[in-house]
Design a protein around this motif. Sequence first.
Motif, PDB file in Angstrom:
ATOM      1  N   GLY A  46       0.706  -1.129  -0.027  1.00 25.68           N
ATOM      2  CA  GLY A  46      -0.151  -0.102   0.074  1.00 25.68           C
ATOM      3  C   GLY A  46       0.628   1.216  -0.122  1.00 25.68           C
ATOM      4  N   GLN A  47       2.040   1.443  -0.600  1.00 28.18           N
ATOM      5  CA  GLN A  47       2.906   2.528  -0.640  1.00 28.18           C
ATOM      6  C   GLN A  47       3.992   2.350  -1.854  1.00 28.18           C
ATOM      7  OE1 GLN A  47       5.023   1.694   3.436  1.00 28.18           O
ATOM      8  NE2 GLN A  47       5.931   3.146   2.262  1.00 28.18           N
ATOM      9  N   HIS A  48       4.302   3.653  -2.361  1.00 25.73           N
ATOM     10  CA  HIS A  48       5.440   3.695  -3.485  1.00 25.73           C
ATOM     11  C   HIS A  48       6.629   3.007  -2.804  1.00 25.73           C
ATOM     12  CE1 HIS A  48       3.223   5.711  -6.348  1.00 25.73           C
ATOM     13  NE2 HIS A  48       2.813   6.708  -5.476  1.00 25.73           N
ATOM     14  N   VAL A  49       7.281   2.217  -3.942  1.00 27.63           N
ATOM     15  CA  VAL A  49       8.564   1.451  -3.651  1.00 27.63           C
ATOM     16  C   VAL A  49       9.594   2.170  -4.697  1.00 27.63           C
ATOM     17  CG1 VAL A  49       7.456  -0.501  -2.452  1.00 27.63           C
ATOM     18  CG2 VAL A  49       8.178  -0.364  -4.951  1.00 27.63           C
ATOM     19  N   TYR A  50      10.797   2.019  -4.208  1.00 27.01           N
ATOM     20  CA  TYR A  50      12.121   2.414  -5.182  1.00 27.01           C
ATOM     21  C   TYR A  50      13.014   1.607  -5.522  1.00 27.01           C
ATOM     22  CZ  TYR A  50       9.440   6.859  -3.650  1.00 27.01           C
ATOM     23  OH  TYR A  50       8.526   8.050  -3.672  1.00 27.01           O
ATOM     24  N   PRO A  51      13.257   0.997  -6.364  1.00 26.45           N
ATOM     25  CA  PRO A  51      14.464   0.050  -6.667  1.00 26.45           C
ATOM     26  C   PRO A  51      15.662   0.772  -6.486  1.00 26.45           C
ATOM     27  CG  PRO A  51      13.308   0.744  -8.789  1.00 26.45           C
ATOM     28  CD  PRO A  51      12.498   1.617  -7.582  1.00 26.45           C
ATOM     29  N   VAL A  52      16.786   0.206  -5.739  1.00 23.70           N
ATOM     30  CA  VAL A  52      17.948   0.636  -5.781  1.00 23.70           C
ATOM     31  C   VAL A  52      19.102  -0.244  -6.382  1.00 23.70           C
ATOM     32  CG1 VAL A  52      17.473   2.076  -3.666  1.00 23.70           C
ATOM     33  CG2 VAL A  52      18.181  -0.145  -3.258  1.00 23.70           C
TER      34      VAL A  52
END
Length: 241
Positions: A46-52
């Motif tokens: 339920g929230q944005h995710v950022y690939p690293v």
Amino acid sequence: MINLSILHQDPLCVVVNKPAGMLVHRSFLDKHETIFLMQTLRDQIGQHVYPVHRLDRPTAGVMLFALNPEAARYFAQQFETHSVQKYYHAIVRGWTDDSGCIDYPLKEQLDDIADKFAERDKAAQAAITEYRTLARTELPFVSHTKFPTSRYSLLQLTPHTGRKHQIRRHLKHIFHPIIGDTTHGDLKQNKAVQNFLGNTRLLLHASALRFRLPEMGVWIEVCAPFDDEWQSVARAMGLSM
């Protein structure tokens, strides 16, 4: 609906066990795909995710996402400076040495579409991968006409740099390509293993990540278990995990 296995979650990051064959994010290189790791994880928590960092589509295993842009920059810097410790397992053709270090620079691999404006004549970049042989097996089927049996090894690998397809290219370089690798592998071996064991996947698994959390510089290590399909193939090959 796919329910991803979450291995670790805190206010700044989430770590999942990426399924083999799943794209990390939407790509025009595969316009027909409809399921992506980022979107699936976003919907699940339920929230944005950022690939690293990245994992190839056919590779399974541990993958870290940040939960806000500041954390993404923090974790991405660890990957860029090679501070993160990465561990993989692979099943490869032939019997490898007990251990070794592959120190072989790699030219950047460019895609004709995605990288059409990239510099084409860049020098090869330093690339180092250490490996340790965990088990060996010999199976009673022919993969090459010269030999009546086929030999395989189970490796634990530690890449010290992060070049594109580094592990796959390094193992090809030492003539021990990963089973199921359709780009850098041995197609005759792939076909023999498919016929004998039914395997059609890349036998490369991202086993663990060790990285630093921002709070007080605490280190954390997250491990990803092998999926049922991997374990079934390994058992059938007589390679103890």
